[in-house]
Scaffold this active site. Structure first.
Site, PDB file in Angstrom:
ATOM      1  N   ASP A  64       0.815  -1.213   0.000  1.00  0.00           N
ATOM      2  CA  ASP A  64       0.000   0.000   0.000  1.00  0.00           C
ATOM      3  C   ASP A  64       0.852   1.268   0.000  1.00  0.00           C
ATOM      4  OD1 ASP A  64      -2.038  -1.800   0.294  1.00  0.00           O
ATOM      5  OD2 ASP A  64      -2.893  -0.893   2.089  1.00  0.00           O
ATOM      6  N   ASP A  65       0.232   2.355  -0.460  1.00  0.00           N
ATOM      7  CA  ASP A  65       0.675   3.742  -0.259  1.00  0.00           C
ATOM      8  C   ASP A  65       1.727   4.246  -1.231  1.00  0.00           C
ATOM      9  OD1 ASP A  65      -1.081   3.643   1.816  1.00  0.00           O
ATOM     10  OD2 ASP A  65       0.398   3.865   3.418  1.00  0.00           O
ATOM     11  N   HIS A  81      -5.929   3.025  -4.112  1.00  0.00           N
ATOM     12  CA  HIS A  81      -5.915   3.210  -2.648  1.00  0.00           C
ATOM     13  C   HIS A  81      -6.299   4.641  -2.273  1.00  0.00           C
ATOM     14  CE1 HIS A  81      -5.113   1.826   1.350  1.00  0.00           C
ATOM     15  NE2 HIS A  81      -3.969   2.465   1.522  1.00  0.00           N
ATOM     16  N   HIS A 101      -5.393   9.187   0.784  1.00  0.00           N
ATOM     17  CA  HIS A 101      -5.497   8.337   1.981  1.00  0.00           C
ATOM     18  C   HIS A 101      -6.415   8.869   3.081  1.00  0.00           C
ATOM     19  CE1 HIS A 101      -4.184   5.405   5.031  1.00  0.00           C
ATOM     20  NE2 HIS A 101      -3.548   4.762   4.066  1.00  0.00           N
ATOM     21  N   HIS A 155       3.712  -2.192   3.103  1.00  0.00           N
ATOM     22  CA  HIS A 155       3.762  -0.833   2.545  1.00  0.00           C
ATOM     23  C   HIS A 155       5.106  -0.615   1.870  1.00  0.00           C
ATOM     24  CE1 HIS A 155       0.747  -0.626   5.771  1.00  0.00           C
ATOM     25  NE2 HIS A 155       0.181   0.352   5.083  1.00  0.00           N
TER      26      HIS A 155
END
Length: 479
Positions: free
Chosen positions: A303-304, A354, A358, A445
């Site tokens: 993620d991210d 995603h 965020h 991540h």
């Protein structure tokens, strides 16, 4: 992150399927703005900068997925603008410290249901002028919890400028008088409040901390809730026309205005030679023929990102083991590093959505959720030629409103490494290896260097245990 307990195989399969725009000289309170209001705003201070053109750009990301203290922050680090980067870093750290002391500590003062989001927006990046806005949304704080601030860098002088630096020192009294004139009479504003807001030199710099040029050369000034009016009235915006503001601008302000209206070429802040970032060229050989009914499969998800250089390093490690994974990317990072997203897709990995910056999607309206997801999907499609079919909601926060706002399928996880908590590659590798089981979906991540550093050991041990590394969509399709 929100915890997710282990579930039987059938349940696992189910979870896998799963501002007001102001005319010249006008002002009005903008009220409570959504988390993504600034990047998507239709106001006159629109974003026109392509961050992928900023050579050597690094997006500094940080997050905490802890349920009692969720936050996500980002700000840009541009070669040559170290003083400006330091100012943003100081402000972000200060806001984080305040958030943690108020929302993340036990006992009195702890505020339930808060989360902090700090995102960024480029205003101008051309010639010797750089302008950035940081947008802070502290859900659960007093008032709307929304605040904005702009940061400016003067490459000609090699100096960081505050927003007020756009206006010449000798013209500031006239400039402020014009702002007061436009604010007086607005709901929630009174003469006493206006006087106090601009009383001292220090107060002026603090209050006039969000100023940016419009596409036609006007100046848009935004005041956070409570600065020039009652907190309940929200933020206020004043836009002064090009004709009105130009005589009051400083020499730097004139250049910033000119570079906003007519960008004059690539950004050059006088930094030493900045090498082109390494982008892996690995190419997947055909479709993945792994049958997860017959062999042990595991889906690693990251993620991210993308992040430079972490994502590039990760792609090289994955290629050595012919491992395929799913990347759940953040839109503002995709916009900054589309080359890395293309490299992910070229290597046979899956690209998921995603959100743009965020936020907790369950706190947004359907329109705001759609904006967060659609804008990110558009950035992914622009980079790879294909729109994503899966998304992971930030913090795993999912409800029917979020589900209904998109046709993409949500993807959660059942192995949480909590790698954001452990900046230790050996610890992260130990967690993944210890919790690995057939058909698991693992959360990691790729913005954390130590998480990327853990991957070779994870791949080595699990490969020796006969695991195959597949994307989430491949796992779904073959179970």
């Amino acid at each position: 992150m929100r915890s997710h307990t282990l579930v039987p195989r059938l349940l696992l399969l189910g979870s896998l399927t799963l501002t007001a725009a102001c005319s010249s000289g006008a002002s009005e309170p903008s009220g409570k703005a959504p988390t993504d209001a600034r990047p998507d705003s239709s106001s006159s201070a629109v974003e026109t900068v392509d961050p992928s053109k900023i050579k050597g750009l690094n997006i500094v990301n940080d997050n905490s997925e802890r349920k009692s203290c969720p936050f996500a922050t980002s700000y840009p680090d541009v070669p040559g603008a170290q003083a400006m980067t330091a100012a943003m870093k100081k402000d972000v750290r200060g806001r984080l410290a305040a958030f943690r002391s108020g929302a993340c500590t036990a006992g009195a003062g702890r505020a339930e249901g808060r989360d902090l989001n700090i995102s960024h927006q480029f205003l101008v990046a051309s010639g010797d002028v750089l302008g950035v806005r940081l947008i802070t949304q502290d859900h659960g704080a007093a008032g709307s919890g929304l605040s904005t601030r702009t940061y400016w860098y003067d490459g000609k002088a090699g100096a960081y400028r505050t927003a007020l630096g756009l206006v010449a020192t000798g013209s500031r009294n006239a400039f402020i008088a014009a702002l007061k004139d436009q604010l007086q009479g607005r709901e929630g504003v009174d003469a006493g409040t206006l006087h106090d807001a601009f009383a001292g030199r220090r107060d002026r710099t603090a209050v006039l901390d969000d100023m940016a040029f419009t596409a036609d050369g006007g100046l848009r000034v935004e005041f956070d809730g409570g600065e020039v009016g009652t907190p309940a009235a929200g933020s206020y915006v004043v836009t002064l026309s090009k004709k009105a503001i130009t005589p009051w601008l400083s020499a730097f302000g004139l250049r910033a205005q000119r570079q906003t209206v007519r960008p004059g070429g690539p950004l050059d802040l006088g930094a030493p030679h900045v090498p082109d970032p390494a982008v892996p060229t690995h190419t997947a050989s055909g479709d993945d023929g792994t049958d997860c009914k017959k062999v042990k499969c595991i889906a690693l998800t990251f993620d991210d990102g993308p992040a430079a250089p972490e994502t590039a390093i990760l792609l090289t490690s994955l290629a050595r083991y012919k491992a395929r994974v799913t990347f759940f990317t953040i839109g503002q990072n995709v916009a900054a590093h589309p080359d890395l997203v293309r490299a992910e897709a070229r290597a046979g990995h899956e690209i998921g959505n995603h959100s743009w910056n965020h936020p907790d999607l369950t706190r947004l309206t359907p329109e705001q959720i759609a904006s967060q997801l659609n804008r990110t999907s558009a950035a992914i499609k622009a980079a790879t030629g294909q729109a994503p079919t899966v998304f992971r909601p930030p913090y795993g926060a999912l409800n029917e409103t979020v589900r209904s706002a998109t046709t993409m399928s949500p993807v959660l996880w059942n192995v949480d490494t909590e790698d954001w908590k452990y900046p230790d590659a050996a610890k992260v590798a130990q967690i993944v290896v210890g919790k690995a089981r057939p058909n698991a979906v693992v959360l990691m991540h790729d913005i954390h260097a130590t998480s990327v550093e853990a991957v070779p050991e994870i791949l080595r041990i699990l490969t020796a245990r006969a695991y195959r590394f597949v994307t989430v969509s491949h796992l779904r399709a073959t179970l």
